[in-house]
Design a protein around this motif. Structure first.
Motif, short mmCIF file in Angstrom:
data_model
loop_
_atom_site.label_atom_id
_atom_site.label_comp_id
_atom_site.label_asym_id
_atom_site.label_seq_id
_atom_site.Cartn_x
_atom_site.Cartn_y
_atom_site.Cartn_z
N ALA A 1 0.88 -1.17 0.00
CA ALA A 1 0.00 0.00 0.00
C ALA A 1 0.92 1.22 0.00
N GLY A 2 1.35 1.62 -1.17
CA GLY A 2 2.33 2.69 -1.26
C GLY A 2 3.66 2.19 -0.73
N GLU A 3 4.19 2.87 0.25
CA GLU A 3 5.47 2.48 0.87
C GLU A 3 5.25 1.53 2.04
N ALA A 4 4.01 1.25 2.38
CA ALA A 4 3.67 0.42 3.54
C ALA A 4 3.02 -0.89 3.08
N TRP A 5 2.55 -1.66 4.05
CA TRP A 5 1.87 -2.93 3.79
C TRP A 5 0.55 -2.95 4.56
N GLU A 6 -0.50 -3.46 3.91
CA GLU A 6 -1.83 -3.52 4.53
C GLU A 6 -2.12 -4.95 4.97
N PRO A 7 -2.49 -5.16 6.26
CA PRO A 7 -2.86 -6.50 6.73
C PRO A 7 -4.30 -6.82 6.32
N LEU A 8 -4.53 -8.07 5.87
CA LEU A 8 -5.85 -8.48 5.36
C LEU A 8 -6.25 -9.85 5.92
N THR A 9 -7.56 -10.08 6.00
CA THR A 9 -8.08 -11.40 6.38
C THR A 9 -7.86 -12.37 5.23
N VAL A 10 -8.26 -13.62 5.43
CA VAL A 10 -8.14 -14.64 4.37
C VAL A 10 -9.02 -14.30 3.16
N PHE A 11 -10.05 -13.46 3.35
CA PHE A 11 -10.88 -13.07 2.21
C PHE A 11 -10.60 -11.63 1.77
N TYR B 1 -10.25 -8.71 3.56
CA TYR B 1 -10.82 -7.58 4.29
C TYR B 1 -9.72 -6.91 5.11
N PRO B 2 -9.62 -5.59 5.09
CA PRO B 2 -8.56 -4.91 5.84
C PRO B 2 -8.65 -5.17 7.35
N LEU B 3 -7.50 -5.44 7.95
CA LEU B 3 -7.39 -5.64 9.39
C LEU B 3 -6.89 -4.39 10.11
N GLY B 4 -6.66 -3.35 9.38
CA GLY B 4 -6.16 -2.12 9.96
C GLY B 4 -5.45 -1.28 8.93
N GLU B 5 -4.86 -0.22 9.40
CA GLU B 5 -4.16 0.72 8.54
C GLU B 5 -2.85 0.13 8.02
N PRO B 6 -2.40 0.58 6.86
CA PRO B 6 -1.09 0.16 6.36
C PRO B 6 0.01 0.54 7.34
N ARG B 7 1.05 -0.29 7.39
CA ARG B 7 2.18 -0.10 8.29
C ARG B 7 3.39 -0.80 7.71
N SER B 8 4.44 -0.96 8.47
CA SER B 8 5.63 -1.64 7.95
C SER B 8 5.28 -3.09 7.63
N GLU B 9 6.09 -3.71 6.79
CA GLU B 9 5.85 -5.10 6.41
C GLU B 9 5.83 -6.02 7.64
N GLU B 10 6.77 -5.83 8.54
CA GLU B 10 6.83 -6.65 9.75
C GLU B 10 5.61 -6.44 10.64
#
Length: 108
Positions: free
Chosen positions: A19-29, A31-40
């Motif tokens: 997500a731009g310079e960050a990474w977005e966490p997602l569910t198995v389907f 769905y966003p789990l929160g705001e983009p952040r570092s890959e780790e």
């Protein structure tokens, strides 16, 4: 998009996607789990909440109304839900939602 799996048994927990310079966490389907952040941090969020969030109460939008439901099954392309709202007008055990997104599906 990169899969995030549990270390001990390889179970799919969710995904992270750029997500731009960050990474977005997602569910198995997806769905966003929160705001983009570092890959780790995004990977840690999926490990922490990827499966737990599936057990929460959710709501789906139908004909302009939000109805409570529970997730029965979740896969990459669809989610099978059971309506759990006395106001829901149809007598069905389960519905399948294809690629649900925050505008039509949300957790409480």
């Amino acid at each position: 998009m990169r899969e995030i799996r549990r270390d001990d048994d390889g179970a799919l927990l969710g995904f992270i996607r750029p997500a731009g310079e960050a990474w977005e966490p997602l569910t198995v389907f997806g769905y966003p789990l929160g705001e983009p952040r570092s890959e780790e941090e995004a990977s840690e969020e999926v490990h922490r909440t990827g499966l737990e969030v599936l057990m929460r109460r959710w709501e789906f939008l139908e004909d302009g109304e939000w109805y409570r439901c529970v997730i029965l099954e979740a896969a990459a392309e669809e989610v099978r839900i059971r309506p759990d709202d006395h106001r829901y007008p149809h007598n069905v055990y389960a519905l399948t939602l294809e690629r649900p997104e925050p505008g039509t599906f949300r957790h409480e």
